[in-house]
Write a protein that holds these residues in place. Structure first.
Motif, short mmCIF file in Angstrom:
data_model
loop_
_atom_site.label_atom_id
_atom_site.label_comp_id
_atom_site.label_asym_id
_atom_site.label_seq_id
_atom_site.Cartn_x
_atom_site.Cartn_y
_atom_site.Cartn_z
N UNK A 159 8.40 10.20 -9.89
CA UNK A 159 7.27 10.53 -9.01
C UNK A 159 6.80 11.98 -9.19
N UNK A 160 7.70 12.85 -9.66
CA UNK A 160 7.32 14.26 -9.83
C UNK A 160 6.60 14.52 -11.15
N UNK A 161 6.76 13.64 -12.13
CA UNK A 161 6.11 13.81 -13.42
C UNK A 161 4.73 13.14 -13.34
N UNK A 162 3.66 13.89 -13.54
CA UNK A 162 2.32 13.31 -13.37
C UNK A 162 2.08 12.02 -14.17
N UNK A 163 2.56 11.97 -15.40
CA UNK A 163 2.33 10.80 -16.25
C UNK A 163 3.03 9.54 -15.73
N UNK A 164 4.14 9.70 -15.02
CA UNK A 164 4.91 8.56 -14.52
C UNK A 164 4.86 8.45 -12.99
N UNK A 165 3.95 9.18 -12.37
CA UNK A 165 3.90 9.25 -10.90
C UNK A 165 3.66 7.89 -10.25
N UNK A 166 2.79 7.08 -10.83
CA UNK A 166 2.51 5.76 -10.25
C UNK A 166 3.73 4.87 -10.31
N UNK A 167 4.39 4.84 -11.46
CA UNK A 167 5.63 4.08 -11.59
C UNK A 167 6.68 4.61 -10.62
N UNK A 168 6.74 5.92 -10.49
CA UNK A 168 7.67 6.53 -9.55
C UNK A 168 7.41 6.10 -8.12
N UNK A 169 6.14 6.04 -7.73
CA UNK A 169 5.78 5.61 -6.37
C UNK A 169 6.13 4.15 -6.16
N UNK A 170 5.95 3.33 -7.19
CA UNK A 170 6.30 1.91 -7.10
C UNK A 170 7.82 1.77 -6.91
N UNK A 171 8.59 2.53 -7.64
CA UNK A 171 10.06 2.49 -7.51
C UNK A 171 10.52 3.10 -6.19
N UNK A 172 9.84 4.15 -5.77
CA UNK A 172 10.21 4.90 -4.57
C UNK A 172 10.01 4.08 -3.31
N UNK A 173 8.92 3.30 -3.28
CA UNK A 173 8.50 2.64 -2.05
C UNK A 173 9.57 1.71 -1.45
N UNK A 174 10.14 0.77 -2.20
CA UNK A 174 11.15 -0.09 -1.55
C UNK A 174 12.39 0.68 -1.11
N UNK A 175 12.72 1.73 -1.83
CA UNK A 175 13.90 2.52 -1.45
C UNK A 175 13.63 3.26 -0.15
N UNK A 176 12.46 3.88 -0.03
CA UNK A 176 12.15 4.64 1.18
C UNK A 176 11.94 3.71 2.38
N UNK A 177 11.43 2.51 2.15
CA UNK A 177 11.31 1.52 3.23
C UNK A 177 12.71 1.16 3.73
N UNK A 178 13.63 0.93 2.80
CA UNK A 178 15.01 0.62 3.18
C UNK A 178 15.65 1.77 3.96
N UNK A 179 15.47 2.98 3.47
CA UNK A 179 16.03 4.16 4.16
C UNK A 179 15.46 4.26 5.57
N UNK A 180 14.16 4.05 5.70
CA UNK A 180 13.51 4.13 7.01
C UNK A 180 14.07 3.07 7.96
N UNK A 181 14.21 1.84 7.46
CA UNK A 181 14.73 0.77 8.31
C UNK A 181 16.17 1.06 8.74
N UNK A 182 17.01 1.53 7.82
CA UNK A 182 18.39 1.87 8.16
C UNK A 182 18.41 2.97 9.21
N UNK A 183 17.55 3.97 9.04
CA UNK A 183 17.51 5.08 10.00
C UNK A 183 17.12 4.61 11.40
N UNK A 184 16.17 3.69 11.50
CA UNK A 184 15.77 3.19 12.81
C UNK A 184 16.79 2.22 13.39
N UNK A 185 17.22 1.26 12.59
CA UNK A 185 18.10 0.21 13.09
C UNK A 185 19.47 0.76 13.50
#
Length: 149
Positions: free
Chosen positions: A82-108
């Motif tokens: 996500x920090x490398x401009x050329x791979x940022x979109x792929x990074x965001x795609x990979x990042x999203x399910x992980x951050x959703x999981x982290x958010x759910x664990x933090x709330x639950x």
């Protein structure tokens, strides 16, 4: 003229700031999971906590060192992409399910950093939204390839 320049700078700086912030946070959390380990080894009384969310979650994540390493590697790889401009979109795609999981664990499990994980989820969603045209083109291309087979 100055107004359009300001908008152009804003359109470039906001996503860049989001990408760097998200990348740095996940890089830190990922590296901590690799060494020395964020969760630690559960103690003998960890299971008898009468459902305290934080302790139960940390006990689960700390039970398997390999699991903790895999989580850390996922965060590190997503952070670097996500920090490398050329791979940022792929990074965001990979990042999203992980951050959703982290958010759910933090709330639950009431981990206590719900605000940070919520902001990170929203930032990642915004990055994906800003790349929606590129992502839709990929989906359309894939759909055309599948129908031509």
């Amino acid at each position: 003229m100055k107004h359009s320049r300001f908008i152009r700078v804003l359109k470039q700086s906001v996503p860049t700031t989001f990408r760097l912030f998200l990348g740095i946070v996940f890089l830190i959390y990922g590296l901590v999971k690799l060494y020395p380990g964020q969760f630690g080894v559960p103690g003998p009384d960890a299971v008898t906590t009468n459902g305290e969310g934080f302790v139960m979650a940390w006990t689960f994540f700390g039970y398997s060192r390999i699991y903790e390493i895999m989580i850390g590697l996922g965060e590190i790889i997503s952070a670097l992409l996500i920090m490398i401009p050329r791979t940022a979109t792929l990074g965001a795609i990979c990042y999203f399910p992980i951050v959703i999981n982290v958010t759910m664990v933090n709330y639950v499990f009431e981990i206590g950093v719900q605000d940070l994980s919520t902001v990170m989820t929203i930032m990642c969603m915004i990055l994906l939204w800003l790349d929606r045209d590129r992502l839709l083109l990929l989906l359309e291309k894939r759909e055309k390839e599948e129908t031509s087979l």
